[in-house]
Design a protein around this motif. Structure first.
Motif: not given
Length: 302
Positions: A161-179
């Protein structure tokens, strides 16, 4: 002489049981088949092998002679068959598999196969293409997808099964990826996995239930899924990855799954491709059973 060799063990069974009916029971065949076999053997030899009536059956002198000569021959055939069967778990077996499977699934456990079958020598190749079993002289291929040459069989082993991943740091730097929506998500993809037999088109389905094709028009294509995983773990954007390969890094806090509301289809399937069951050697059966056992344990999380 135009022998039907199948008639010989039937004649032996008649001689040893002293009965056509008992011979049929011993061999697990119809009484009429035993009678036809005996008649066919007498016809081709042009001799009478049995004296019989409704209550009595015995070998003629010719029948006694044939039985005496056949018994050691058939015993030798059985002995040779047993020797061949015992040697069938000896020798080489040629396998092709993907880099990710060899690294993540097989490497930690492959020594168990060599302990279980010390007389089988593995010859394993790492490939990213769909292997040609005939031209490359392979006994077994573990591959993405079920494409196979004529005369070969594809057995499903696992489903990724395929899902989307990134690092916690990248997510914090790009808050639009929260939703994120699908368009936004794709803008953050710099590297993605592509490989022969990988689904030609992947689709995203959001909360509106509209299925949209995934297109990474400006991203880099890589065949090595573990290289992509490691690059994403080093902070280089977002990508689609098989969940099972990312699970350890998620547990260590090095990766996080994002966009759980965006479903990706289809799943990526892993198959074992090998010669049809009728021509399958014991060595192939041994490695196939081991690979199946291994993938089931790994992909079930055990």
């Amino acid at each position: 002489m135009n022998w039907n060799l199948n008639d010989l063990p039937i004649f032996i069974a008649i001689a040893e049981t002293g009965s056509i009916s008992k011979a049929a029971i011993k061999l697990g065949i119809q009484k009429s088949s035993v009678s036809r076999s005996l008649a066919r053997l007498e016809d081709v030899l042009d001799i009478r092998l049995l004296e019989r009536n409704s209550r009595f059956l015995k070998l003629t002198s010719d029948g006694e002679q044939l039985y005496t000569q056949l018994t050691p021959l058939l015993d030798n055939i059985d002995r040779v068959g047993n020797e061949v069967a015992s040697q069938s778990l000896v020798g080489e077996i040629n396998i092709a598999t993907t880099f990710a499977l060899s690294r993540e699934v097989f490497a930690p456990k492959l020594h168990l196969f060599t302990q279980r079958y010390p007389d089988i020598q593995l010859r394993m190749r790492i490939v990213s293409h769909r292997p040609n079993l005939l031209e490359e002289k392979l006994d077994l291929a573990i591959q993405l997808g079920d494409l196979k040459p004529s005369g070969f069989y594809a057995k499903p082993l696992a489903q990724l099964k395929l899902f989307w991943f990134c690092t916690p740091e990248y997510l914090a730097e790009n808050p639009e990826l929260q939703s994120p929506n699908s368009e936004m998500l794709q803008k953050h993809v710099t590297f993605y996995h592509v490989q022969e037999n990988f689904p030609a088109t992947l689709y995203m389905t959001e909360e509106d239930n509209i299925q949209r094709p995934i297109a990474f028009n400006k991203a880099n294509q890589l065949e090595d899924v573990l290289l992509i995983r490691d690059m994403i773990a080093n902070g280089y954007g977002v990508t689609l990855l098989p969940e099972i390969y990312c699970r350890p890094l998620c547990e260590q806090g090095k990766l996080v799954q994002i966009a759980p509301n965006i479903k990706v289809t289809p799943d990526v399937k892993i198959y074992a491709v090998y010669a049809s069951k009728t021509s399958q050697s014991p060595r192939v059966k041994a490695i196939l059973n081991f690979m199946e056992e291994l993938t089931q344990q790994y992909f079930s999380g055990n």
